[in-house]
Design a protein around this motif. Sequence first.
Motif, PDB file in Angstrom:
ATOM      1  N   LEU A 258       0.921  -1.180   0.066  1.00 14.74           N
ATOM      2  CA  LEU A 258      -0.149   0.016  -0.224  1.00 14.74           C
ATOM      3  C   LEU A 258       0.785   1.299  -0.023  1.00 14.74           C
ATOM      4  O   LEU A 258       0.880   2.233  -0.901  1.00 14.74           O
ATOM      5  N   LEU A 259       1.903   1.094   0.787  1.00 13.31           N
ATOM      6  CA  LEU A 259       2.675   2.447   0.894  1.00 13.31           C
ATOM      7  C   LEU A 259       3.724   2.750  -0.245  1.00 13.31           C
ATOM      8  O   LEU A 259       3.858   3.737  -0.693  1.00 13.31           O
ATOM      9  N   GLN A 260       3.877   1.590  -0.910  1.00 10.77           N
ATOM     10  CA  GLN A 260       4.684   1.597  -2.266  1.00 10.77           C
ATOM     11  C   GLN A 260       3.730   2.341  -3.239  1.00 10.77           C
ATOM     12  O   GLN A 260       4.206   3.018  -3.938  1.00 10.77           O
ATOM     13  N   LEU A 261       2.360   1.792  -3.332  1.00 14.10           N
ATOM     14  CA  LEU A 261       1.458   2.506  -4.241  1.00 14.10           C
ATOM     15  C   LEU A 261       1.225   3.853  -3.893  1.00 14.10           C
ATOM     16  O   LEU A 261       1.269   4.836  -4.843  1.00 14.10           O
ATOM     17  N   PHE A 262       1.430   4.355  -2.827  1.00 12.75           N
ATOM     18  CA  PHE A 262       1.244   5.517  -2.296  1.00 12.75           C
ATOM     19  C   PHE A 262       2.507   6.619  -2.712  1.00 12.75           C
ATOM     20  O   PHE A 262       2.279   7.512  -3.206  1.00 12.75           O
ATOM     21  N   VAL A 263       3.455   5.867  -2.528  1.00 16.68           N
ATOM     22  CA  VAL A 263       4.738   6.751  -3.185  1.00 16.68           C
ATOM     23  C   VAL A 263       4.599   6.916  -4.566  1.00 16.68           C
ATOM     24  O   VAL A 263       5.087   8.133  -4.963  1.00 16.68           O
ATOM     25  N   ASP A 264       4.288   5.699  -5.208  1.00 16.74           N
ATOM     26  CA  ASP A 264       4.085   5.941  -6.383  1.00 16.74           C
ATOM     27  C   ASP A 264       3.224   7.241  -7.139  1.00 16.74           C
ATOM     28  O   ASP A 264       3.510   7.777  -8.067  1.00 16.74           O
ATOM     29  N   ALA A 265       2.149   7.225  -6.340  1.00 16.72           N
ATOM     30  CA  ALA A 265       0.840   8.093  -6.753  1.00 16.72           C
ATOM     31  C   ALA A 265       1.221   9.509  -6.277  1.00 16.72           C
ATOM     32  O   ALA A 265       0.998  10.623  -7.075  1.00 16.72           O
ATOM     33  N   SER A 266       2.027   9.600  -5.086  1.00 16.61           N
ATOM     34  CA  SER A 266       2.406  10.938  -4.533  1.00 16.61           C
ATOM     35  C   SER A 266       3.753  11.744  -5.060  1.00 16.61           C
ATOM     36  O   SER A 266       3.875  12.666  -4.869  1.00 16.61           O
ATOM     37  N   GLY A 267       4.584  10.814  -5.586  1.00 11.34           N
ATOM     38  CA  GLY A 267       5.788  11.100  -5.917  1.00 11.34           C
ATOM     39  C   GLY A 267       6.655  11.345  -4.726  1.00 11.34           C
ATOM     40  O   GLY A 267       7.793  12.141  -4.682  1.00 11.34           O
ATOM     41  N   THR A 268       6.310  10.996  -3.619  1.00 12.25           N
ATOM     42  CA  THR A 268       7.096  11.225  -2.403  1.00 12.25           C
ATOM     43  C   THR A 268       8.060  10.132  -2.125  1.00 12.25           C
ATOM     44  O   THR A 268       8.282   9.212  -2.921  1.00 12.25           O
TER      45      THR A 268
END
Length: 295
Positions: A243-253
């Motif tokens: 989940l957090l990897q997908l969040f990183v990919d979506a947010s650019g963070t």
Amino acid sequence: MGGSEGILMHVLITGAGGTVGRFLTERMLFDDHRVTSLGRKPIEDLPVGFAPFDLTDREPQLPTADALIHCALYHEPGKFRGGEGHDPERFWRLNVEGTAALFQAAKRSGCRSAVFLSSRAVYGDQRRGETLLETDPPAPDTLYGKVKLAGEKHLEGLCDAGFSGAAMRATGVYGIPPGMGRHKWTDLFASFLSGAEIAPRCATEVHGEDLASALLLVLKHLEAARGFEAFNVSDLVLDRAELLQLFVDASGTDGSLPAKSASLPGVMDTDKLRRLGWAPGGMAKLNSFLEDCCA
């Protein structure tokens, strides 16, 4: 509006303004059904009717309607596992006895059906990695799970030729509830971005919109059904690291991902619900949600 197929209904909903209830209420309104919220105060930002109700009521007076959806729960958010806080006896009394009184009142007032928002917790956590079927004997090992199972049993005991019921055994529900800005992972994402250590976890999830779609299908099913049925509602098995990897990919963070969880949860089989036509959004729905969060 949604152009609903079938008979339009007047539906009573407890918890209509809550995190999960808003998904259900919005879907019922979208499909042109009339909704009356049962609660302690009117919901100002939703175009629904209102009738007073509290889980402390032992003889609630309900308006005439076609169906009841019960998703209210007395709890203290964040206070122990199921929200029972320091008073588990009150948690049991209000949720079990209050739910029983509500179902009795719904049948007495003329409702033809009732749907209870139950939980995956009725199966217990001891069956990690196993497939959970509606036909499996429930074995809850938490107070929350026992409360949900007791609610199912009360509803089942009232069902007859003129009153049908269903328990929606839902898993974790994600998504941004209509009219609200926060979601179940708001604090998780904030902690991740702040550099806090994130504990590994793997869980099952379903988007609130998909839960609402499932509930509408079950309500339509109950129009012709008799007796009581249980339905599993789950979509994804999701590791927090994923989940957090997908969040990183979506947010650019960027950030330090937790390790993957060493154990898998029990996964609910949803074939019964899918035979009614249910088609949840899967990973595409999750990615769309994350894009909305990061917009």
